[in-house]
Scaffold this motif. Structure first.
Motif, mmCIF file in Angstrom:
data_model
loop_
_atom_site.group_PDB
_atom_site.id
_atom_site.type_symbol
_atom_site.label_atom_id
_atom_site.label_comp_id
_atom_site.label_asym_id
_atom_site.label_seq_id
_atom_site.Cartn_x
_atom_site.Cartn_y
_atom_site.Cartn_z
ATOM 1 N N PRO A 308 38.354 71.607 56.243
ATOM 2 C CA PRO A 308 38.276 70.150 56.102
ATOM 3 C C PRO A 308 39.654 69.540 55.911
ATOM 4 O O PRO A 308 40.596 70.193 55.465
ATOM 5 N N MET A 309 39.770 68.256 56.273
ATOM 6 C CA MET A 309 41.017 67.527 56.048
ATOM 7 C C MET A 309 41.086 67.132 54.579
ATOM 8 O O MET A 309 40.281 66.341 54.095
ATOM 9 N N LEU A 310 42.052 67.711 53.884
ATOM 10 C CA LEU A 310 42.204 67.404 52.464
ATOM 11 C C LEU A 310 42.971 66.102 52.266
ATOM 12 O O LEU A 310 42.722 65.344 51.330
ATOM 13 N N ALA A 311 43.933 65.832 53.168
ATOM 14 C CA ALA A 311 44.727 64.607 53.040
ATOM 15 C C ALA A 311 45.281 64.211 54.399
ATOM 16 O O ALA A 311 45.420 65.038 55.298
ATOM 17 N N LEU A 312 45.595 62.910 54.524
ATOM 18 C CA LEU A 312 46.207 62.393 55.740
ATOM 19 C C LEU A 312 47.337 61.458 55.339
ATOM 20 O O LEU A 312 47.152 60.545 54.522
ATOM 21 N N TYR A 313 48.521 61.696 55.913
ATOM 22 C CA TYR A 313 49.705 60.887 55.629
ATOM 23 C C TYR A 313 50.226 60.312 56.937
ATOM 24 O O TYR A 313 50.454 61.046 57.901
ATOM 25 N N HIS A 314 50.399 58.985 56.988
ATOM 26 C CA HIS A 314 50.854 58.309 58.209
ATOM 27 C C HIS A 314 51.793 57.176 57.811
ATOM 28 O O HIS A 314 51.347 56.114 57.354
ATOM 29 N N GLU A 322 51.024 63.548 59.118
ATOM 30 C CA GLU A 322 50.674 64.886 58.675
ATOM 31 C C GLU A 322 49.234 64.915 58.189
ATOM 32 O O GLU A 322 48.799 64.015 57.462
ATOM 33 N N ALA A 323 48.515 65.942 58.593
ATOM 34 C CA ALA A 323 47.179 66.210 58.053
ATOM 35 C C ALA A 323 47.264 67.496 57.242
ATOM 36 O O ALA A 323 47.835 68.485 57.707
ATOM 37 N N THR A 324 46.723 67.480 56.039
ATOM 38 C CA THR A 324 46.679 68.689 55.220
ATOM 39 C C THR A 324 45.290 69.279 55.322
ATOM 40 O O THR A 324 44.296 68.623 54.977
ATOM 41 N N ILE A 325 45.230 70.500 55.832
ATOM 42 C CA ILE A 325 43.964 71.188 56.033
ATOM 43 C C ILE A 325 43.796 72.253 54.943
ATOM 44 O O ILE A 325 44.747 72.970 54.619
ATOM 45 N N GLU A 326 42.621 72.335 54.370
ATOM 46 C CA GLU A 326 42.309 73.403 53.412
ATOM 47 C C GLU A 326 41.598 74.500 54.192
ATOM 48 O O GLU A 326 40.465 74.333 54.627
ATOM 49 N N ALA A 327 42.278 75.616 54.408
ATOM 50 C CA ALA A 327 41.755 76.636 55.311
ATOM 51 C C ALA A 327 42.065 78.035 54.795
ATOM 52 O O ALA A 327 42.965 78.243 53.967
ATOM 53 N N ALA A 328 41.299 79.010 55.310
ATOM 54 C CA ALA A 328 41.558 80.405 54.976
ATOM 55 C C ALA A 328 42.741 80.907 55.801
ATOM 56 O O ALA A 328 42.784 80.726 57.013
ATOM 57 N N TYR A 329 43.687 81.541 55.125
ATOM 58 C CA TYR A 329 44.849 82.102 55.806
ATOM 59 C C TYR A 329 45.232 83.391 55.097
ATOM 60 O O TYR A 329 45.537 83.393 53.907
ATOM 61 N N ARG A 330 45.131 84.499 55.846
ATOM 62 C CA ARG A 330 45.430 85.821 55.306
ATOM 63 C C ARG A 330 44.634 86.123 54.043
ATOM 64 O O ARG A 330 45.162 86.617 53.045
ATOM 65 N N GLY A 331 43.339 85.806 54.109
ATOM 66 C CA GLY A 331 42.422 86.169 53.038
ATOM 67 C C GLY A 331 42.397 85.234 51.844
ATOM 68 O O GLY A 331 41.669 85.480 50.881
ATOM 69 N N ARG A 332 43.182 84.153 51.896
ATOM 70 C CA ARG A 332 43.198 83.205 50.783
ATOM 71 C C ARG A 332 42.964 81.788 51.303
ATOM 72 O O ARG A 332 43.266 81.486 52.452
ATOM 73 N N ILE A 333 42.421 80.927 50.439
ATOM 74 C CA ILE A 333 42.255 79.524 50.797
ATOM 75 C C ILE A 333 43.558 78.814 50.469
ATOM 76 O O ILE A 333 44.005 78.798 49.324
#
Length: 392
Positions: A308-314, A322-333
């Motif tokens: 999901p989009m956690l934040a949007l900066y324009h 910039e969009a900040t995405i909360e995502a799984a990366y290398r086994g961590r959120i």
């Protein structure tokens, strides 16, 4: 009032009731030794809520009755809404030639219980990162996030199996938001959604995965392709989930299954389109072919993250953001910043942010001293909007 099965749901009765009243527009007016007086400004209604309310008591039932009168609802509906206020609810329902009221053939019922649990458990693992097949390697962290899940009672009229996942009552951290706010210029756009809890991430993953299986594998009505399978995998589906869906609808007496999703009101935002998915009997064969395609490969078609989009900066007037995405990366959120360029992309980003879309982003993740960044994304779009992988 007759006690209902959610009496076994572990919840803070007073906290849930206070949160429910605030969500419904009530405001605390005054407080005494024995309770609190609440007022609803629009209707000017008042209601006194005593301290120490406990479910199953006459005082609790009376309070639920007073709220029901003011809402034009039944006491049992209000009671259930308060109890489930901090729980996501997934209603699994099968249609069958042998359903009679709240009864179903034992074989079909057994398959539904097992299938619902497998879908939830597999989603708890894929919520930590996409996996085409889990093969018994379930995530311990994912398993811990669903250790409070429980089945509730069925509803008369059709065989409905509610699967409840309680959500922790936590306030989001605002530290990094404050840092960004301090650097904004007049007219800059910055907005932030609440961070996802582990439980909500599992709920959302299961809902979007089931929906993706329908959209990319079942709905097209043709032989499933590797591209369609990969699209569902990126949304959170796994071989175990697809096999569980197949096993439920393949039961001889089952004529179809549908899953409805209800979300804890204060536990974070979810995409508006995740409401209900139908899995018809006719999908048995295509589901069978799909899960047979879902085997791990040593080569990856493309690298992608989803979340999901956690934040949007324009910045004001700029064609970048910039969009900040909360995502799984290398086994961590993790929080991953995605650079956005172009007016049309930014316009879309604002729409996606308002709709609380879950995004698929392809590109190279670069570690920096400030965190993870995707400088030049190859593709950005909401899950389910378009096919991520091009077909040969």
């Amino acid at each position: 009032m007759t006690s209902i099965i959610e009496d076994s749901l572990d919840f803070d009765a007073e906290a849930n009731l206070n949160d429910y009243l605030e969500f419904k527009g009530w405001e605390p007016l005054s407080e005494g030794s024995f309770g609190k007086l609440w007022v609803q400004p629009e209707s000017e209604s008042e209601i006194a809520i005593p301290f120490g309310l406990r479910p199953g008591t006459g005082m609790w039932d009376g309070t639920m009755g007073m709220l029901a009168d003011r809402e034009g609802a039944s006491p049992s509906a209000v009671d259930q809404a308060v109890r489930r206020f901090w729980a996501d609810v997934h209603d699994f329902r099968v249609t069958s030639s042998v359903v009679h009221g709240d009864h179903i053939a034992a074989e079909a019922g057994s398959s539904l219980f097992a299938g619902a649990w497998k879908m939830l458990r597999s989603s708890a693992t894929t919520a930590r990162g996409p996996k085409i097949a889990i093969a018994g390697n379930y995530s311990p962290t994912g398993d811990r996030s669903i250790d409070r899940a429980l089945f509730a009672q069925t509803r008369p009229g059709s065989y409905v199996l509610p699967l409840l996942l309680p959500i922790r009552r936590v306030l989001p951290s605002l530290s990094w938001e404050s840092d960004i706010q301090a650097s904004l210029l007049p007219g800059d756009f910055f907005a932030k959604n609440a961070e996802e809890s582990d439980e909500r991430r599992v709920s959302r993953t299961m809902a979007q995965a089931i929906s993706a299986v329908y959209d990319t594998i079942i709905k097209p009505g043709k032989e499933p392709t590797p591209g369609a399978v990969n699209e569902a995998v990126m949304a959170g589906a796994s071989r175990e989930m697809v096999k569980a869906m197949h096993d439920v609808v393949s039961e001889p007496s089952v004529t179809g299954m549908d899953v409805s999703f209800s979300w804890a009101p204060r536990a974070g935002q979810v995409p508006k389109n995740l409401v209900r998915v139908e899995i018809p009997k006719e999908s048995v064969e295509v589901l069978s072919r799909a899960f047979k395609l879902m085997v791990p490969s040593k080569t990856h078609i493309r690298t992608a993250i989803s979340g999901p989009m956690l934040a949007l900066y324009h910045p004001k007037g700029a064609d970048r953001g910039e969009a900040t995405i909360e995502a799984a990366y290398r086994g961590r959120i993790r929080k991953i910043v995605v650079q956005l360029r172009g007016v049309s992309v930014l316009d879309d980003a604002h729409k996606w942010f308002r709709a609380h879309e879950t995004l698929l982003v392809t590109g190279t993740v670069r570690p920096t001293s400030d965190g993870l960044i995707i400088d030049s994304p190859e593709d950005v779009h909401p899950i389910g909007q378009s096919m991520l992988f091009a077909e040969d």
